[in-house]
Structure formats: C-alpha cells, structure tokens
Motif scaffolding. Structure first.
Motif, PDB file in Angstrom:
ATOM      1  N   VAL A  12      73.989 108.032   9.050  1.00  0.00           N
ATOM      2  CA  VAL A  12      72.608 108.164   8.560  1.00  0.00           C
ATOM      3  C   VAL A  12      72.326 107.128   7.486  1.00  0.00           C
ATOM      4  CG1 VAL A  12      71.029 109.686   7.323  1.00  0.00           C
ATOM      5  CG2 VAL A  12      72.460 110.600   9.159  1.00  0.00           C
ATOM      6  N   LEU A  13      73.329 106.969   6.566  1.00  0.00           N
ATOM      7  CA  LEU A  13      73.129 106.003   5.488  1.00  0.00           C
ATOM      8  C   LEU A  13      73.041 104.588   6.031  1.00  0.00           C
ATOM      9  CD1 LEU A  13      75.575 107.477   2.815  1.00  0.00           C
ATOM     10  CD2 LEU A  13      73.071 107.439   2.702  1.00  0.00           C
ATOM     11  N   CYS A  14      73.839 104.310   7.046  1.00  0.00           N
ATOM     12  CA  CYS A  14      73.803 102.962   7.610  1.00  0.00           C
ATOM     13  C   CYS A  14      72.466 102.688   8.286  1.00  0.00           C
ATOM     14  CB  CYS A  14      74.924 102.782   8.626  1.00  0.00           C
ATOM     15  SG  CYS A  14      76.543 102.582   7.848  1.00  0.00           S
ATOM     16  N   LEU A  15      71.919 103.699   8.946  1.00  0.00           N
ATOM     17  CA  LEU A  15      70.619 103.517   9.591  1.00  0.00           C
ATOM     18  C   LEU A  15      69.510 103.402   8.558  1.00  0.00           C
ATOM     19  CD1 LEU A  15      70.961 106.054  12.567  1.00  0.00           C
ATOM     20  CD2 LEU A  15      70.986 103.539  12.679  1.00  0.00           C
ATOM     21  N   ALA A  16      69.624 104.230   7.501  1.00  0.00           N
ATOM     22  CA  ALA A  16      68.582 104.193   6.471  1.00  0.00           C
ATOM     23  C   ALA A  16      68.752 102.991   5.551  1.00  0.00           C
ATOM     24  CB  ALA A  16      68.624 105.487   5.651  1.00  0.00           C
ATOM     25  N   HIS A  17      70.042 102.621   5.357  1.00  0.00           N
ATOM     26  CA  HIS A  17      70.327 101.508   4.453  1.00  0.00           C
ATOM     27  C   HIS A  17      71.254 100.528   5.170  1.00  0.00           C
ATOM     28  CE1 HIS A  17      68.526 103.704   1.094  1.00  0.00           C
ATOM     29  NE2 HIS A  17      69.151 104.778   1.584  1.00  0.00           N
ATOM     30  N   PRO A  18      70.709  99.589   5.885  1.00  0.00           N
ATOM     31  CA  PRO A  18      71.536  98.638   6.641  1.00  0.00           C
ATOM     32  C   PRO A  18      72.482  97.831   5.761  1.00  0.00           C
ATOM     33  CG  PRO A  18      69.190  98.367   7.140  1.00  0.00           C
ATOM     34  CD  PRO A  18      69.265  99.312   6.023  1.00  0.00           C
ATOM     35  N   GLU A  19      72.211  97.833   4.450  1.00  0.00           N
ATOM     36  CA  GLU A  19      73.075  97.038   3.579  1.00  0.00           C
ATOM     37  C   GLU A  19      74.438  97.696   3.362  1.00  0.00           C
ATOM     38  OE1 GLU A  19      70.815  99.901   0.938  1.00  0.00           O
ATOM     39  OE2 GLU A  19      70.403  98.644   2.693  1.00  0.00           O
ATOM     40  N   LEU A  20      74.604  98.981   3.793  1.00  0.00           N
ATOM     41  CA  LEU A  20      75.883  99.657   3.618  1.00  0.00           C
ATOM     42  C   LEU A  20      76.942  99.022   4.505  1.00  0.00           C
ATOM     43  CD1 LEU A  20      74.808 103.412   3.474  1.00  0.00           C
ATOM     44  CD2 LEU A  20      75.294 101.856   1.580  1.00  0.00           C
ATOM     45  N   ILE A  21      78.212  99.100   4.066  1.00  0.00           N
ATOM     46  CA  ILE A  21      79.312  98.442   4.760  1.00  0.00           C
ATOM     47  C   ILE A  21      80.298  99.512   5.244  1.00  0.00           C
ATOM     48  CG2 ILE A  21      81.200  96.769   4.517  1.00  0.00           C
ATOM     49  CD1 ILE A  21      79.623  95.597   2.158  1.00  0.00           C
ATOM     50  N   LEU A  22      80.778  99.393   6.460  1.00  0.00           N
ATOM     51  CA  LEU A  22      81.799 100.272   7.009  1.00  0.00           C
ATOM     52  C   LEU A  22      83.099  99.480   7.179  1.00  0.00           C
ATOM     53  CD1 LEU A  22      79.908 102.335   9.726  1.00  0.00           C
ATOM     54  CD2 LEU A  22      80.856 103.190   7.595  1.00  0.00           C
ATOM     55  N   GLY A  23      84.136  99.853   6.447  1.00  0.00           N
ATOM     56  CA  GLY A  23      85.452  99.249   6.630  1.00  0.00           C
ATOM     57  C   GLY A  23      85.562  97.880   6.003  1.00  0.00           C
ATOM     58  N   GLN A  24      85.070  96.871   6.639  1.00  0.00           N
ATOM     59  CA  GLN A  24      85.223  95.506   6.179  1.00  0.00           C
ATOM     60  C   GLN A  24      84.494  95.279   4.854  1.00  0.00           C
ATOM     61  OE1 GLN A  24      83.951  92.929   9.319  1.00  0.00           O
ATOM     62  NE2 GLN A  24      85.790  93.315  10.574  1.00  0.00           N
ATOM     63  N   ASN A  25      85.156  94.453   4.017  1.00  0.00           N
ATOM     64  CA  ASN A  25      84.601  94.060   2.723  1.00  0.00           C
ATOM     65  C   ASN A  25      84.513  95.194   1.713  1.00  0.00           C
ATOM     66  OD1 ASN A  25      84.211  91.392   3.652  1.00  0.00           O
ATOM     67  ND2 ASN A  25      82.227  91.969   4.557  1.00  0.00           N
ATOM     68  N   CYS A  26      84.981  96.400   2.072  1.00  0.00           N
ATOM     69  CA  CYS A  26      85.043  97.488   1.088  1.00  0.00           C
ATOM     70  C   CYS A  26      86.257  97.282   0.191  1.00  0.00           C
ATOM     71  CB  CYS A  26      85.152  98.842   1.778  1.00  0.00           C
ATOM     72  SG  CYS A  26      83.643  99.352   2.629  1.00  0.00           S
ATOM     73  N   SER A  27      86.246  97.907  -0.981  1.00  0.00           N
ATOM     74  CA  SER A  27      87.391  97.818  -1.875  1.00  0.00           C
ATOM     75  C   SER A  27      88.562  98.609  -1.287  1.00  0.00           C
ATOM     76  CB  SER A  27      87.034  98.366  -3.259  1.00  0.00           C
ATOM     77  OG  SER A  27      86.734  99.751  -3.174  1.00  0.00           O
ATOM     78  N   GLU A  28      89.723  98.403  -1.871  1.00  0.00           N
ATOM     79  CA  GLU A  28      90.933  99.069  -1.366  1.00  0.00           C
ATOM     80  C   GLU A  28      90.759 100.583  -1.344  1.00  0.00           C
ATOM     81  OE1 GLU A  28      95.753  99.106  -2.339  1.00  0.00           O
ATOM     82  OE2 GLU A  28      94.304  98.456  -3.843  1.00  0.00           O
ATOM     83  N   ASN A  29      91.251 101.207  -0.277  1.00  0.00           N
ATOM     84  CA  ASN A  29      91.251 102.654  -0.066  1.00  0.00           C
ATOM     85  C   ASN A  29      89.908 103.198   0.388  1.00  0.00           C
ATOM     86  OD1 ASN A  29      93.894 102.489  -1.118  1.00  0.00           O
ATOM     87  ND2 ASN A  29      93.139 102.847  -3.203  1.00  0.00           N
ATOM     88  N   CYS A  30      88.859 102.370   0.429  1.00  0.00           N
ATOM     89  CA  CYS A  30      87.541 102.828   0.893  1.00  0.00           C
ATOM     90  C   CYS A  30      87.419 102.631   2.404  1.00  0.00           C
ATOM     91  CB  CYS A  30      86.418 102.054   0.200  1.00  0.00           C
ATOM     92  SG  CYS A  30      86.239 102.459  -1.552  1.00  0.00           S
ATOM     93  N   LYS A  31      86.947 103.663   3.066  1.00  0.00           N
ATOM     94  CA  LYS A  31      86.698 103.559   4.501  1.00  0.00           C
ATOM     95  C   LYS A  31      85.256 103.183   4.772  1.00  0.00           C
ATOM     96  CE  LYS A  31      87.502 106.088   8.793  1.00  0.00           C
ATOM     97  NZ  LYS A  31      87.972 107.362   9.380  1.00  0.00           N
ATOM     98  N   ALA A  32      84.362 103.632   3.926  1.00  0.00           N
ATOM     99  CA  ALA A  32      82.935 103.255   3.996  1.00  0.00           C
ATOM    100  C   ALA A  32      82.424 103.113   2.575  1.00  0.00           C
ATOM    101  CB  ALA A  32      82.136 104.314   4.750  1.00  0.00           C
ATOM    102  N   CYS A  33      81.545 102.156   2.358  1.00  0.00           N
ATOM    103  CA  CYS A  33      81.111 101.889   0.994  1.00  0.00           C
ATOM    104  C   CYS A  33      79.698 101.303   0.982  1.00  0.00           C
ATOM    105  CB  CYS A  33      82.079 100.933   0.312  1.00  0.00           C
ATOM    106  SG  CYS A  33      82.228  99.349   1.151  1.00  0.00           S
ATOM    107  N   GLY A  34      79.154 101.262  -0.200  1.00  0.00           N
ATOM    108  CA  GLY A  34      77.846 100.649  -0.374  1.00  0.00           C
ATOM    109  C   GLY A  34      77.951  99.269  -0.975  1.00  0.00           C
ATOM    110  N   GLY A  35      79.190  98.805  -1.188  1.00  0.00           N
ATOM    111  CA  GLY A  35      79.410  97.481  -1.745  1.00  0.00           C
ATOM    112  C   GLY A  35      80.903  97.245  -1.920  1.00  0.00           C
ATOM    113  N   ALA A  36      81.241  96.084  -2.372  1.00  0.00           N
ATOM    114  CA  ALA A  36      82.651  95.707  -2.484  1.00  0.00           C
ATOM    115  C   ALA A  36      83.320  96.228  -3.748  1.00  0.00           C
ATOM    116  CB  ALA A  36      82.774  94.186  -2.434  1.00  0.00           C
ATOM    117  N   GLU A  37      82.565  96.800  -4.670  1.00  0.00           N
ATOM    118  CA  GLU A  37      83.141  97.306  -5.913  1.00  0.00           C
ATOM    119  C   GLU A  37      83.852  98.641  -5.689  1.00  0.00           C
ATOM    120  OE1 GLU A  37      83.191  95.512  -8.584  1.00  0.00           O
ATOM    121  OE2 GLU A  37      81.976  93.939  -7.624  1.00  0.00           O
ATOM    122  N   LYS A  38      84.834  98.941  -6.580  1.00  0.00           N
ATOM    123  CA  LYS A  38      85.612 100.158  -6.422  1.00  0.00           C
ATOM    124  C   LYS A  38      84.768 101.423  -6.572  1.00  0.00           C
ATOM    125  CE  LYS A  38      90.124  98.344  -7.844  1.00  0.00           C
ATOM    126  NZ  LYS A  38      91.243  98.498  -8.784  1.00  0.00           N
TER     127      LYS A  38
END
Length: 236
Positions: A12-38
């Motif tokens: 839902v977040l990815c559809l509502a917010h395309p800027e969200l990232i899944l897997g790639q470019n996330c910080s260590e231990n994150c599976k889904a994130c809104g940015g590269a920061e921890k």
C-alpha cells in the motif's frame, strides 16, 4: 504485526508513495524502507525487530526463541543465535569457561568460583588400592595402571616373568649335583696346592695338607654313610 500485514502495508505504501524502497538501497537489516538511512526502515529481516523505524537485533537467548539442550549455552549472534557446549568441568552452564558452571561435573569441585579438577591421587582416600599399582591423575578422572614390570591379571598386578628373572645371580639356578661337583673341584685344587707345598718340606703346609686330607676323607665317609642309610630306608 505479522509478515502478511507488513507485506500488505508495504504494498500500500509503495502504491501511495512510489518513492519507498523495497530491499535494494535500504540500510542494513531493513527489508523495506522509506530511504537509505537506518531510521527509515519499515520492515526488518528475520532476527531483527522494528523499533523507532530502526531494525534492532533480537536477543534470542533472552527469549523463548532460543532453546539449547542440556550442557550447552545460548550465544546471541547478529540476527540469530548459537548453542555452544559447556566447559568439560561443568554440568550445565550459563556461558563458556569453568567459571560459568551451574554445577561441577563429576571429577571436579568448586574452588575460587571455578570448577577445578580433583586430584584423586592426592586425596586422603586411597584411589588405587592393591599392591604394585600406581595412581595417575587425569583431567576430570584418574586411572590405576600396574607399576613397571607388572601386568594386570584377575588377581591384581603380577610380576612379569622376564622381569622376575632379571635379578637372578649366576649360581641361582644351579642344581645340587652341580654344586657338589664344584665343591669337589675346589677342594681338589686346594689339596693339590697344599701337596705341592708339603713336597717342598714345609712343615706348616704339610700339617695343613694332612688335616685337609683327613677332613675330605671324613666328609666322604659321612656322605657315603648318609646315602647308604637313605637307600635302606627307601628300600623298606
């Protein structure tokens, strides 16, 4: 929140917010994130939990997630845990080393906050009873081998045959008849020497020679008498 709920929320977040990232470019231990920061994590990998938008390692050893069998202890690792064996001095432990024992294993006793080996060979109670047995202390135990030159038999430690013969002298195994022959040879040599000196006219050696001859004759006569009497007694 369950995995399916997280997946649904991420979708839902990815559809509502395309800027969200899944897997790639996330910080260590994150599976889904809104940015590269921890602190921009939305979902964590297994072994981590989300706390203030950060993925924090789960200490499985402090929860029911980590279960280790008896005589092992739980060691937390990054994103998981390990079960490691207790020290051999321990019977159950809370960590590695003889100072982390719950109680001491057989053959060890608590001393200075550690489980240390018991020297059974130095105890007041005799660890290795029996003759010709020596006590050898080992880590957590001891054993009782036979002394050098002895072998363990059903009745205990018995002297080896080879070792038993090592201390015998040159005349130890000589027979009685052989001793008699040697005696006769010795007296013959002595009489011969005395006869030689007596032939030279020495009165002292002549007297000694005559006395030796008389002694030899008396010994011979006595020995013959004993043999005759022994034969008569056996004949009856």
């Amino acid at each position: 929140m369950s995995r399916s709920q997280w997946f649904f929320l991420s979708a839902v977040l990815c559809l509502a917010h395309p800027e969200l990232i899944l897997g790639q470019n996330c910080s260590e231990n994150c599976k889904a994130c809104g940015g590269a920061e921890k602190d921009q994590c939305l979902q964590c990998h297994a072994g981590f939990s989300l706390h203030d938008n950060m993925c924090v390692d789960i200490d499985e050893c402090g929860t029911e997630l980590g279960y280790c069998s008896h005589n092992t202890y739980c060691l937390n690792t990054h994103g998981s845990y390990q079960c490691r064996a207790c020290d051999k001095a321990c019977s159950g432990c809370m960590g590695g080393g003889p100072a982390r024992c719950r109680k001491c294993a057989p053959g060890y006793r608590s001393s200075a906050m550690k489980c240390l080996d018991i020297d059974e060979c130095g105890e007041e109670t005799l660890a290795c009873p029996g003759l010709n047995v020596i006590c050898v202390n080992t880590e957590g135990s001891f054993h009782c081998p036979c002394a050098e030159g002895y072998t363990r038999k059903s009745t205990g430690c018995e002297r080896d045959q080879a070792a038993a013969g090592e201390g015998t002298g040159i005349f130890d195994n000589i027979q009685d008849d052989e001793i008699e022959v040697l005696q006769q040879m010795f007296f013959g040599v002595v009489l011969c020497a005395l006869a030689t000196l007596a032939a030279k006219g020495d009165l002292v050696f002549t007297s000694i020679f005559m006395g030796a001859v008389a002694a030899m004759f008396g010994y011979w006569l006595s020995d013959k008498t004993d043999r005759v009497m022994d034969t008569l007694i056996r004949g009856r």
